[in-house]
Design an enzyme around this catalytic site. Sequence first.
Site, mmCIF file in Angstrom:
data_model
loop_
_atom_site.group_PDB
_atom_site.id
_atom_site.type_symbol
_atom_site.label_atom_id
_atom_site.label_comp_id
_atom_site.label_asym_id
_atom_site.label_seq_id
_atom_site.Cartn_x
_atom_site.Cartn_y
_atom_site.Cartn_z
ATOM 1 N N PRO A 69 0.823 -1.203 0.000
ATOM 2 C CA PRO A 69 0.000 0.000 0.000
ATOM 3 C C PRO A 69 0.865 1.265 0.000
ATOM 4 C CG PRO A 69 -0.583 -1.503 1.806
ATOM 5 C CD PRO A 69 0.695 -1.968 1.230
ATOM 6 N N GLU A 70 0.706 2.038 -1.042
ATOM 7 C CA GLU A 70 1.343 3.351 -1.064
ATOM 8 C C GLU A 70 0.241 4.354 -0.803
ATOM 9 O OE1 GLU A 70 4.578 4.518 -2.853
ATOM 10 O OE2 GLU A 70 5.309 2.642 -3.669
ATOM 11 N N HIS A 130 -4.814 -14.499 8.503
ATOM 12 C CA HIS A 130 -4.215 -13.155 8.603
ATOM 13 C C HIS A 130 -5.222 -12.013 8.767
ATOM 14 C CE1 HIS A 130 -0.483 -15.140 7.732
ATOM 15 N NE2 HIS A 130 -0.822 -15.423 6.492
ATOM 16 N N ARG A 148 2.094 -9.861 6.698
ATOM 17 C CA ARG A 148 3.436 -9.612 7.253
ATOM 18 C C ARG A 148 3.425 -8.883 8.584
ATOM 19 N NH1 ARG A 148 6.303 -8.021 1.514
ATOM 20 N NH2 ARG A 148 5.505 -9.876 0.485
#
Length: 268
Positions: free
Chosen positions: A2-3, A91, A110
């Site tokens: 994600p930017e 997750h 992550r």
Amino acid sequence: MPELPEVETTLRGVAPHVVNQSIEALTVSNGSLRWPVTEGISEIVRGQRITGITRRAKYLLFELERGSMMVHLGMSGSLRLVDDGASRRKHDHIEMRLANGVCLRYHDPRRFGAWLWSDSGFPQLDHLGPEPLTDEFAGERLFHLSRKRKMAVKPFIMDNHIVVGVGNIYASEALFRSGIRPDRAAGRISLQRYQLLAGHIKEVLQSAIMQGGTTLRDFVNGNGEPGYFQQTLNVYGRGGEPCHNCAKHLKEIRLGQRSTVFCTACQR
DNA sequence: CTTTCAGCCTGACGGC
DNA sequence: TGCCGTCAGGCTGAAA
């Protein structure tokens, strides 16, 4: 990854469903993120109304009646609306259920992201540079802050003290469009070229946000995949492939531990 | 002050 | 087939 455009797209997709709604329950199934999820957060936010949602850099801020929650998507995080009772995926670490039946899930393989509550502000936001899409960010700022600095220009524009929200993809693409070598010393670039660069940073971010907007509906019952990667990437992830402008093989190097691709002919 | 770098974490992928 | 090593990357905090 994600930017800023993806965070902004997430904000716009989620906002209409959560603003002015009360939190019925917030369930943390794995609080081991970038920083541990605030102790006792479920009890703190239960019953509180979300008065607004904003973004600062890549942080999302859920404003509550008392304090606020700061959410960061890290490297692999996503936030999406799911049907109430939809089964939990691997997750899915946090679920926020609202009084109107809306259910927001935070998914982050992550676990580089964050989900914190505070009623006294967040130190992470204290020393951030300007938002790239405001007038506060311009070539003049890049020029002035870069004088006498030997750091390469790419890590320089990715430094959150200089300007926020310019990640590896958009830094690479903006430098290509500007014809600037990413490894050129930041202090050895003219005002004129920095004005060009600032303009291209705004342009690539803005166009990515606009393309992300076309996938907003996917935030409900969708796959949560961002749509803006459809935008043509000229250099990012194209090491060794021909330059879109001159067909020469693109060079790949590492700058500040990040992979960097550029054209040695078009970028000087 | 500026700059560099390890570490956090999992999934994808390549080599054997 | 599976095991192992490498890579990806935002951000912090310590070291140089």
